[in-house]
Scaffold this motif. Sequence first.
Motif, PDB file in Angstrom:
ATOM      1  N   ARG A 148       0.634  -1.334   0.237  1.00  0.00           N
ATOM      2  CA  ARG A 148      -0.286   0.337  -0.385  1.00  0.00           C
ATOM      3  C   ARG A 148       1.069   1.428   0.000  1.00  0.00           C
ATOM      4  NH1 ARG A 148      -4.404   1.602   3.411  1.00  0.00           N
ATOM      5  NH2 ARG A 148      -4.659  -0.957   3.991  1.00  0.00           N
ATOM      6  N   HIS A 149       2.246   1.256   0.685  1.00  0.00           N
ATOM      7  CA  HIS A 149       3.042   1.895   0.871  1.00  0.00           C
ATOM      8  C   HIS A 149       3.247   3.132  -0.118  1.00  0.00           C
ATOM      9  CE1 HIS A 149       7.159   3.880   0.875  1.00  0.00           C
ATOM     10  NE2 HIS A 149       6.089   4.766   2.372  1.00  0.00           N
ATOM     11  N   ALA A 150       3.611   2.224  -1.083  1.00  0.00           N
ATOM     12  CA  ALA A 150       3.973   2.867  -2.057  1.00  0.00           C
ATOM     13  C   ALA A 150       3.278   4.137  -3.209  1.00  0.00           C
ATOM     14  CB  ALA A 150       4.609   2.496  -3.711  1.00  0.00           C
ATOM     15  N   GLU A 202       1.259   6.091  -1.566  1.00  0.00           N
ATOM     16  CA  GLU A 202       0.433   7.307  -1.156  1.00  0.00           C
ATOM     17  C   GLU A 202       2.170   7.598  -1.317  1.00  0.00           C
ATOM     18  OE1 GLU A 202      -1.891   4.601   2.215  1.00  0.00           O
ATOM     19  OE2 GLU A 202      -0.307   4.383   2.104  1.00  0.00           O
ATOM     20  N   ARG A 203       3.268   6.990  -1.309  1.00  0.00           N
ATOM     21  CA  ARG A 203       4.002   8.142  -1.218  1.00  0.00           C
ATOM     22  C   ARG A 203       4.907   9.015  -2.308  1.00  0.00           C
ATOM     23  NH1 ARG A 203       9.130   8.322   0.920  1.00  0.00           N
ATOM     24  NH2 ARG A 203      11.047   8.634  -0.162  1.00  0.00           N
ATOM     25  N   LYS A 204       3.472   8.252  -3.268  1.00  0.00           N
ATOM     26  CA  LYS A 204       3.664   9.012  -4.549  1.00  0.00           C
ATOM     27  C   LYS A 204       3.054   9.931  -4.908  1.00  0.00           C
ATOM     28  CE  LYS A 204       3.579   6.962  -9.084  1.00  0.00           C
ATOM     29  NZ  LYS A 204       5.617   7.457  -9.828  1.00  0.00           N
ATOM     30  N   ALA A 222      10.094   3.996  15.881  1.00  0.00           N
ATOM     31  CA  ALA A 222       9.755   2.574  16.002  1.00  0.00           C
ATOM     32  C   ALA A 222       9.268   1.169  14.889  1.00  0.00           C
ATOM     33  CB  ALA A 222       8.806   2.425  17.041  1.00  0.00           C
ATOM     34  N   ARG A 223       9.905   0.096  14.961  1.00  0.00           N
ATOM     35  CA  ARG A 223       8.645  -0.867  13.660  1.00  0.00           C
ATOM     36  C   ARG A 223       8.204  -2.307  15.115  1.00  0.00           C
ATOM     37  NH1 ARG A 223       9.470   2.260  10.329  1.00  0.00           N
ATOM     38  NH2 ARG A 223      11.062   2.401   8.907  1.00  0.00           N
ATOM     39  N   VAL A 224       7.159  -2.509  13.944  1.00  0.00           N
ATOM     40  CA  VAL A 224       6.574  -3.675  14.718  1.00  0.00           C
ATOM     41  C   VAL A 224       7.407  -5.094  14.157  1.00  0.00           C
ATOM     42  CG1 VAL A 224       4.394  -4.858  16.293  1.00  0.00           C
ATOM     43  CG2 VAL A 224       4.722  -2.530  16.163  1.00  0.00           C
ATOM     44  N   ILE A 269      12.603   2.115   2.097  1.00  0.00           N
ATOM     45  CA  ILE A 269      11.096   2.728   1.760  1.00  0.00           C
ATOM     46  C   ILE A 269      10.615   4.704   2.230  1.00  0.00           C
ATOM     47  CG2 ILE A 269      10.690   0.970  -0.028  1.00  0.00           C
ATOM     48  CD1 ILE A 269       8.436   0.919   2.073  1.00  0.00           C
ATOM     49  N   HIS A 270      10.917   4.476   3.577  1.00  0.00           N
ATOM     50  CA  HIS A 270      10.301   6.096   4.489  1.00  0.00           C
ATOM     51  C   HIS A 270      11.333   6.506   4.637  1.00  0.00           C
ATOM     52  CE1 HIS A 270       6.809   3.358   5.323  1.00  0.00           C
ATOM     53  NE2 HIS A 270       7.346   2.400   5.015  1.00  0.00           N
ATOM     54  N   ARG A 271      12.136   7.059   3.544  1.00  0.00           N
ATOM     55  CA  ARG A 271      13.035   7.859   3.627  1.00  0.00           C
ATOM     56  C   ARG A 271      12.263   9.429   3.613  1.00  0.00           C
ATOM     57  NH1 ARG A 271      13.322  12.470   0.355  1.00  0.00           N
ATOM     58  NH2 ARG A 271      13.126  10.946  -0.963  1.00  0.00           N
ATOM     59  N   CYS A 272      13.375  10.028   4.798  1.00  0.00           N
ATOM     60  CA  CYS A 272      11.975  11.353   4.565  1.00  0.00           C
ATOM     61  C   CYS A 272      11.924  12.084   3.519  1.00  0.00           C
ATOM     62  CB  CYS A 272      12.878  12.389   5.593  1.00  0.00           C
ATOM     63  SG  CYS A 272      12.272  13.532   6.147  1.00  0.00           S
ATOM     64  N   LEU A 273      10.416  12.137   3.246  1.00  0.00           N
ATOM     65  CA  LEU A 273      10.198  12.855   2.224  1.00  0.00           C
ATOM     66  C   LEU A 273       9.705  14.209   2.892  1.00  0.00           C
ATOM     67  CD1 LEU A 273       6.024  12.059   1.747  1.00  0.00           C
ATOM     68  CD2 LEU A 273       7.888  11.923  -0.063  1.00  0.00           C
TER      69      LEU A 273
HETATM   70  C1  HEM Z   1      15.346  17.891  10.284  1.00  0.00           C
HETATM   71  C2  HEM Z   1      14.296  17.259  10.242  1.00  0.00           C
HETATM   72  C3  HEM Z   1      13.460  16.101  10.378  1.00  0.00           C
HETATM   73  C4  HEM Z   1      13.594  14.940  10.377  1.00  0.00           C
HETATM   74  C5  HEM Z   1      14.686  14.164  11.163  1.00  0.00           C
HETATM   75  C6  HEM Z   1      13.378  13.710   9.510  1.00  0.00           C
HETATM   76  C7  HEM Z   1      13.212  12.031  10.043  1.00  0.00           C
HETATM   77  C8  HEM Z   1      11.861  11.412   9.274  1.00  0.00           C
HETATM   78  C9  HEM Z   1      13.094   9.597   9.324  1.00  0.00           C
HETATM   79  C10 HEM Z   1      14.000   9.243  10.061  1.00  0.00           C
HETATM   80  C11 HEM Z   1      12.082   9.621   8.927  1.00  0.00           C
HETATM   81  C12 HEM Z   1      11.825   8.067   8.630  1.00  0.00           C
HETATM   82  C13 HEM Z   1      10.785   7.500   9.325  1.00  0.00           C
HETATM   83  C14 HEM Z   1      10.614   5.628   9.390  1.00  0.00           C
HETATM   84  O1  HEM Z   1      11.245   5.197   9.156  1.00  0.00           O
HETATM   85  O2  HEM Z   1       9.753   5.517   9.223  1.00  0.00           O
HETATM   86  C15 HEM Z   1      10.860  10.747   8.060  1.00  0.00           C
HETATM   87  C16 HEM Z   1       9.976   9.929   7.763  1.00  0.00           C
HETATM   88  C17 HEM Z   1       9.276  11.520   6.772  1.00  0.00           C
HETATM   89  N1  HEM Z   1       8.808  12.356   7.272  1.00  0.00           N
HETATM   90 FE1  HEM Z   1      11.203  13.466   7.901  1.00  0.00          FE
HETATM   91  N2  HEM Z   1      11.941  14.485   9.335  1.00  0.00           N
HETATM   92  C18 HEM Z   1      12.062  15.815   9.306  1.00  0.00           C
HETATM   93  C19 HEM Z   1      11.495  16.786   9.145  1.00  0.00           C
HETATM   94  C20 HEM Z   1      10.687  16.404   7.879  1.00  0.00           C
HETATM   95  C21 HEM Z   1       9.527  18.013   6.970  1.00  0.00           C
HETATM   96  C22 HEM Z   1       9.793  19.304   7.795  1.00  0.00           C
HETATM   97  C23 HEM Z   1       8.545  16.808   6.647  1.00  0.00           C
HETATM   98  C24 HEM Z   1       7.287  17.815   5.745  1.00  0.00           C
HETATM   99  C25 HEM Z   1       6.271  18.480   5.624  1.00  0.00           C
HETATM  100  C26 HEM Z   1       8.700  15.654   7.161  1.00  0.00           C
HETATM  101  C27 HEM Z   1       7.784  14.186   6.070  1.00  0.00           C
HETATM  102  C28 HEM Z   1       8.101  13.660   6.725  1.00  0.00           C
HETATM  103  C29 HEM Z   1       7.067  12.377   5.778  1.00  0.00           C
HETATM  104  C30 HEM Z   1       5.946  12.314   5.243  1.00  0.00           C
HETATM  105  C31 HEM Z   1       7.934  11.092   5.933  1.00  0.00           C
HETATM  106  C32 HEM Z   1       7.299   9.559   5.728  1.00  0.00           C
HETATM  107  C33 HEM Z   1       7.830   9.187   4.381  1.00  0.00           C
HETATM  108  C34 HEM Z   1       7.251   7.660   4.164  1.00  0.00           C
HETATM  109  O3  HEM Z   1       6.561   6.760   5.304  1.00  0.00           O
HETATM  110  O4  HEM Z   1       7.032   7.235   2.523  1.00  0.00           O
HETATM  111  N3  HEM Z   1       9.855  14.868   7.888  1.00  0.00           N
HETATM  112  N4  HEM Z   1      11.404  11.601   8.792  1.00  0.00           N
END
Ligand code: HEM
Lengths: 400, 64
Positions: A95-97, A99-101, A287-289, A343-347
């Motif tokens: 499901r993730h891909a 939603e991310r796209k 976290a992960r489960v 895959i969850h690299r911060c968007l």
């Molecule tokens: C210094 C600031 C930030 C840090 C350190 C950070 C860190 C992270 C990390 C580590 C993840 C991965 C989570 C996982 O593996 O479960 C993540 C995912 C995400 N972040 Fe960030 N984040 C920051 C700022 C932001 C900002 C500014 C936004 C948007 C406005 C954002 C939106 C997201 C989203 C939407 C995801 C989920 C991506 C996905 O699941 O495909 N983050 N973030």
Amino acid sequence: MGEATLPDGWVGDFDLYDPAYLDEPSSVWRAMREGCPVARSSRRGGAVLPVRHADIAAVARDTATFSSRALEATGPVPRPGNELRMPPITSDPPRHAGERKVLLPLFNRAAVAALEPGTREAAAALVDQVAGRPTVDAADAFARHIPIATIAAMLDLADDDVAQFSTWIVQFLKEGPRDQGARLAAIASITGYFTELVRGQRPVGGGGVVAELLRRRDEESLTEDQIVGMCFLLLVAGIDTTWSAIGSSLWHLAAHPDDRRRLAAEPELLPTAVEELIRVYAPITIARVANAPAEVGGCPVAAGERVLLPWAAANRDPAVFTDPDLVVLDRARNPHLAFGLGIHRCLGSGLARMEIRVALEEWLRRIPEFELDPDRPVTWTGGNVRGPESLWLQIPGSAP
Amino acid sequence: MRLTVDPGLCQGHNRCTAVAPDLFDIDDEGYATAIGDVPAGSGELAQLAVDNCPEQAITLHRDA
Ligand code: HEM
Ligand code: SF4
């Protein structure tokens, strides 16, 4: 950099809110790497804690075994189906891909560049208010407001709504962790507000994420709940993360005058310096489960157990980084995991980098000299996000 | 020397373009492709991009 020591009983039953860990987690990670690199705990809902880069990366990559369905670092692990869903961060493949796209183009370089002037204006206005004061809580008066202003612009909220919006966010993110009532009230207000925007009951600008998701609603078959959930995720993921990174960076510069002087004198170092500060002070533990019985770094994990991913611990691993505990403002080789892996690299990583760079640039331009206030030591938040809760700085030369 | 990005590994961290903007193209969704042949004199920059990719998605083929 404290000595590498473990709080009593850490390896078999650690407490993520142990004062020593809140204050200086890196000495705990160092001691664990030298002894047992995976700790476990029955407290606060229970968890397994790896600290080696290789172990953290392996969990992040194995999305089949380790689910993103509940990301909270502490508290009971919810039963499947009872989680707070915030796509895509709480979704697993397949499901993730998709939603991310939907969200990816909203965070590309052009989108970030378009937001930069507004972020700079907000940062400069905040610095103007702060610059005349002899002491200031830079977390409260500066760092916190930068991501709030940026996200409000990204959503293209009406000017009249921004002040109310900021109040709810501070209530949710600052008071929420200690006050469940305040947290729930803020969630209800924010969700209600977004729902009104999505239903067209309240005005919202045509240039932001809300309008774009509404335009693509049919082609992507998005429901009202999904759009509200995605907007809410921007607040949860994008605000206290970024304010913590800005706060930690200012804390580092206040405590390390050589780095502060160098960065003030050589602002062209800022892009590499931002990567380095965020490597060392990576704020997030996610976290992960486990979906099934598994292994982390050679230690067994039961199905349903929580595994923590302290990204900063991976970033301090001497197997990957030379002098990992040292801040080197022009570090050339820096493949850090502050924004996660896989895959969850911060968007929002491009957006966050811009916000941190602009915030530091505007601050250092006006306030090149500042130091920690010895009477009011910094306090750190813990759990999912580590950063200065309050950051009292002295600004020499300001009128008393 | 040839530079390639594995599309199966790239997650769009954009560290590569930050350190070597001339050696990569980034699409609308943030994913990278390398320009291919590395111009003379850019070998070190190409290696720096490899070293900064958190996903280890970039390969520098020194004999190609
Ligand atoms: C210094 C600031 C930030 C840090 C350190 C950070 C860190 C992270 C990390 C580590 C993840 C991965 C989570 C996982 O593996 O479960 C993540 C995912 C995400 N972040 Fe960030 N984040 C920051 C700022 C932001 C900002 C500014 C936004 C948007 C406005 C954002 C939106 C997201 C989203 C939407 C995801 C989920 C991506 C996905 O699941 O495909 N983050 N973030
Ligand atoms: S740094 Fe790596 S993951 Fe990021 S865009 Fe470049 S190739 Fe892709």
